[in-house]
Design an enzyme around this catalytic site. Sequence first.
Site, short mmCIF file in Angstrom:
data_model
loop_
_atom_site.label_atom_id
_atom_site.label_comp_id
_atom_site.label_asym_id
_atom_site.label_seq_id
_atom_site.Cartn_x
_atom_site.Cartn_y
_atom_site.Cartn_z
N CYS A 1 65.78 78.36 -50.55
CA CYS A 1 66.49 79.19 -51.65
C CYS A 1 67.91 79.57 -51.53
O CYS A 1 68.13 80.38 -52.37
CB CYS A 1 65.66 80.40 -51.58
SG CYS A 1 65.78 81.66 -50.35
N CYS B 1 69.16 79.44 -45.87
CA CYS B 1 68.18 78.90 -46.20
C CYS B 1 68.21 77.48 -47.07
O CYS B 1 68.76 77.63 -48.23
CB CYS B 1 67.07 79.56 -46.96
SG CYS B 1 65.48 79.16 -47.03
N ASN C 1 60.80 100.65 -12.90
CA ASN C 1 62.28 100.48 -13.63
C ASN C 1 63.26 101.17 -12.46
O ASN C 1 63.02 102.29 -11.75
CB ASN C 1 62.44 101.41 -14.87
CG ASN C 1 63.45 101.15 -15.70
OD1 ASN C 1 63.53 99.90 -16.14
ND2 ASN C 1 64.22 102.08 -16.15
N ARG D 1 71.34 97.51 -21.48
CA ARG D 1 71.80 99.06 -21.21
C ARG D 1 72.24 99.11 -19.54
O ARG D 1 72.64 100.35 -19.32
CB ARG D 1 70.86 100.10 -21.70
CG ARG D 1 70.55 100.33 -23.22
CD ARG D 1 69.54 101.14 -23.45
NE ARG D 1 69.05 101.34 -24.80
CZ ARG D 1 68.46 100.67 -25.57
NH1 ARG D 1 67.89 99.72 -24.89
NH2 ARG D 1 68.23 100.63 -26.93
N HIS E 1 58.62 93.00 -30.90
CA HIS E 1 59.86 92.60 -31.54
C HIS E 1 60.14 91.40 -32.15
O HIS E 1 61.15 91.19 -32.45
CB HIS E 1 60.93 93.27 -30.56
CG HIS E 1 60.88 94.70 -30.33
ND1 HIS E 1 61.80 95.54 -29.38
CD2 HIS E 1 60.28 95.65 -30.88
CE1 HIS E 1 61.42 96.58 -29.28
NE2 HIS E 1 60.68 96.99 -30.12
#
Length: 249
Positions: free
Chosen positions: A151, A148, A214, A28, A115
């Site tokens: 599968c 995959c 920040n 951002r 995350h």
Amino acid sequence: MEWARGVTRVSVLTGAGISTDSGIPDFRGPDGVWTKNPRMADLFTYRNYMTDQAVREQFWAAYSGHTAWTAEPNAAHRALADLDRAGLAVRVLTQNIDGLHQRGGTPDRKVLELHGSMRNTVCVGCEVSQPSEKVLARVAAGEKDPACQDCGGILKLDVILFGQYLDSAVFAKAGAIAAASHLFIAIGSTLEVEPAASLCRVAVDAGARLVIVNRDPTPYDHLAAEVITEPIGTAVPRICQAVLDGRTA
């Protein structure tokens, strides 16, 4: 720095800003991925990823050459690792998926990846996990949307995309860590993505001192004992030294 005195338990919440000095763009900021190309956010939306093959192809093309694969830890990552090595109880709660905290010297067991991690890829069907480098090799060989091999299901980096919930057990552990800290440092995060950002309030409500590092204002600045806007690469080593000095002050 009164908030640095007598600290023995430190929890650190890190966002994309801590890795920009390693050459990984944030999302951002003025030069962020989504600032420059807002459509890139579509690649990070779970519904789009699952329903649109073109989005998956774009995602794999973007990540196959991402700077995060070759990035090196920077001074901020190393300073936090040094703080841990000095004997303080340090826990890192990271929103990042790049693995740079571990590579910078913080033990894996002391890093909670809120995350997920780009180093692993999972099948959303059968849930088989594998190192991402194996999937990226298939992309390099010409597979635009590798499936995959067990599968035939959709493969996805083992990370949380928009529209997915954080693992409840992981977040509960993060909350317990935040509540047990003397000092809670939020580094390089806009603190706009919930519920991870709410860990700041969890820590403060439990009696911790909050320091925010920040460049831009955040929704949690009013709770902080100090808000630091200097570059992260110089601020974090200075903070860590202040905490070490505060043990004997």
